[in-house]
Design a protein around this motif. Structure first.
Motif, PDB file in Angstrom:
ATOM      1  N   MET A 153       1.470  -1.465 -20.709  1.00  0.00           N
ATOM      2  CA  MET A 153       0.835  -2.575 -21.421  1.00  0.00           C
ATOM      3  C   MET A 153      -0.550  -2.891 -20.856  1.00  0.00           C
ATOM      4  O   MET A 153      -1.446  -3.265 -21.592  1.00  0.00           O
ATOM      5  CB  MET A 153       1.740  -3.805 -21.328  1.00  0.00           C
ATOM      6  N   VAL A 154      -0.717  -2.753 -19.533  1.00  0.00           N
ATOM      7  CA  VAL A 154      -2.029  -3.047 -18.937  1.00  0.00           C
ATOM      8  C   VAL A 154      -2.911  -1.792 -18.833  1.00  0.00           C
ATOM      9  O   VAL A 154      -3.933  -1.801 -18.158  1.00  0.00           O
ATOM     10  CB  VAL A 154      -1.901  -3.734 -17.548  1.00  0.00           C
ATOM     11  N   GLY A 155      -2.497  -0.722 -19.505  1.00  0.00           N
ATOM     12  CA  GLY A 155      -3.337   0.469 -19.588  1.00  0.00           C
ATOM     13  C   GLY A 155      -3.238   1.404 -18.391  1.00  0.00           C
ATOM     14  O   GLY A 155      -4.129   2.218 -18.154  1.00  0.00           O
ATOM     15  N   LEU A 156      -2.154   1.313 -17.626  1.00  0.00           N
ATOM     16  CA  LEU A 156      -2.016   2.186 -16.448  1.00  0.00           C
ATOM     17  C   LEU A 156      -0.788   3.085 -16.551  1.00  0.00           C
ATOM     18  O   LEU A 156      -0.277   3.567 -15.540  1.00  0.00           O
ATOM     19  CB  LEU A 156      -1.943   1.333 -15.167  1.00  0.00           C
ATOM     20  N   GLY A 157      -0.360   3.314 -17.775  1.00  0.00           N
ATOM     21  CA  GLY A 157       0.839   4.125 -18.006  1.00  0.00           C
ATOM     22  C   GLY A 157       0.707   5.553 -17.506  1.00  0.00           C
ATOM     23  O   GLY A 157       1.718   6.227 -17.264  1.00  0.00           O
ATOM     24  N   HIS A 163       0.677   6.677  -8.775  1.00  0.00           N
ATOM     25  CA  HIS A 163      -0.471   6.474  -7.876  1.00  0.00           C
ATOM     26  C   HIS A 163      -0.144   5.401  -6.853  1.00  0.00           C
ATOM     27  O   HIS A 163       0.721   4.561  -7.055  1.00  0.00           O
ATOM     28  CB  HIS A 163      -1.697   6.027  -8.676  1.00  0.00           C
ATOM     29  N   LYS A 164      -0.922   5.437  -5.752  1.00  0.00           N
ATOM     30  CA  LYS A 164      -0.849   4.366  -4.754  1.00  0.00           C
ATOM     31  C   LYS A 164      -1.972   3.379  -5.057  1.00  0.00           C
ATOM     32  O   LYS A 164      -3.020   3.779  -5.590  1.00  0.00           O
ATOM     33  CB  LYS A 164      -1.033   4.936  -3.337  1.00  0.00           C
ATOM     34  N   PRO A 212       0.791  -1.238   0.000  1.00  0.00           N
ATOM     35  CA  PRO A 212       0.000   0.000   0.000  1.00  0.00           C
ATOM     36  C   PRO A 212       0.820   1.283   0.000  1.00  0.00           C
ATOM     37  O   PRO A 212       0.377   2.300  -0.525  1.00  0.00           O
ATOM     38  CB  PRO A 212      -0.843  -0.121   1.280  1.00  0.00           C
ATOM     39  N   ARG A 213       2.011   1.246   0.596  1.00  0.00           N
ATOM     40  CA  ARG A 213       2.796   2.484   0.693  1.00  0.00           C
ATOM     41  C   ARG A 213       3.605   2.785  -0.565  1.00  0.00           C
ATOM     42  O   ARG A 213       4.150   3.871  -0.716  1.00  0.00           O
ATOM     43  CB  ARG A 213       3.765   2.410   1.877  1.00  0.00           C
ATOM     44  N   LEU A 214       3.714   1.805  -1.428  1.00  0.00           N
ATOM     45  CA  LEU A 214       4.530   2.002  -2.633  1.00  0.00           C
ATOM     46  C   LEU A 214       3.664   2.449  -3.807  1.00  0.00           C
ATOM     47  O   LEU A 214       2.480   2.114  -3.879  1.00  0.00           O
ATOM     48  CB  LEU A 214       5.239   0.697  -3.006  1.00  0.00           C
TER      49      LEU A 214
END
Ligand SMILES: Nc1ncnc2c1ncn2[C@@H]1O[C@H](COP(=O)(O)OP(=O)(O)OP(=O)(O)O)[C@@H](O)[C@H]1O
Ligand SMILES: [Mg+2]
Length: 245
Positions: free
Chosen positions: A131-135, A140-141, A99-101
């Protein structure tokens, strides 16, 4: 075809007081590079037992497990964690994110254990998240994401080390059906891109997304073949009866 995963007469037993539980009962199977296989069965059928063995988290009580041709039962603790890092990418029902990273750091963790340099880790993690659409969410946490997005981070983490096998244990278990379908689609895409995917599930409709189904009952394989053959799907409760008919 080269065998990536091979079980030769694998048994796993647990002593429970006076009784011996056979969680894997003479299991023999072979999974080749590039396959998409679902291991399916009701609760207590031995799925997690097989998953733990495939994932080098546990070793057989008897029989042989070969991963990429190496006899896993003969490896010591360090060699086990080495082979795990090198060969396997895990996706769990609970995403197990820290969670902290940040997302980037979460994906980097296994790469750090694999001994990759900081710059290379960063680059790989960024690629996998893109690749998984979170670029666009690298910093974000996990708590700032939806469940489906968190599962995508865990897929990126599994992928980033370019493992020989992606091992997913009930990956859609904590997701609503639409998000679950998206995650399954992602596993299908990974398979189409040439990855070997082993999916563990108790749900027939999820298992049918794979090419091949291995069905377990009481620690034994009762079906191993085409996921779309009529015999591949036996309704729960009828399974035992179907065997004796
Ligand atoms: N550590 C253990 N000690 C004793 N018995 C165990 C242990 N782990 C598993 N078992 C037994 O082995 C059998 C197979 O368990 P396993 O966890 O592999 O089933 P599963 O198919 O993963 O079930 P589920 O769908 O509920 O996760 C069960 O009868 C279980 O009670
Ligand atoms: Mg289980």
């Amino acid at each position: 075809m080269s065998a990536l995963i091979e079980f030769l007469d694998v048994c796993k037993t647990y002593q429970m007081g006076d009784t011996v539980v056979r969680a894997a009962d003479h299991v023999s199977m072979r999974i080749d590079k590039g396959e998409f296989v679902a291991i399916v069965g009701q609760s207590g059928s031995g799925k997690s037992t097989c998953m733990n063995i495939i994932g080098c988290l546990d070793v057989p009580s008897s029989g042989v497990y070969l991963l990429g041709g190496r006899d896993v039962g003969k490896l010591d603790k360090n060699e086990l964690s080495e082979i795990r890092n090198e060969m396997l990418g895990f996706i769990f029902q609970q995403y197990n994110l820290l969670p902290r990273l940040s997302l980037l750091e979460n994906v980097e963790v296994p790469l750090m254990y694999a001994g990759m340099s900081r710059a290379q880790r960063r680059e790989r993690a960024r690629e996998a998240l893109t690749m998984v659409g979170l670029g666009d969410k690298l910093q974000h946490k996990p708590s700032q994401l939806s469940g489906g997005q968190q599962q995508r981070v865990s897929i990126a983490r599994a992928l980033a080390g370019n493992p020989a096998v992606i091992l997913a244990d009930e990956p859609t278990g904590a997701l609503d059906s639409r998000t679950g379908r998206e995650v399954l689609k992602m596993l299908k895409d990974l398979h189409e891109a040439g990855n070997t995917v082993v999916l563990i599930t108790h749900d027939n409709s999820i298992a049918m997304q794979a090419q091949r189904i291995i069905r377990l009952e009481d620690g034994c394989i009762v079906y191993d073949g085409d996921a779309h053959a009529p015999e591949a799907v036996v309704s729960p409760g009828l399974a035992g009866k179907a065997e004796t008919v």
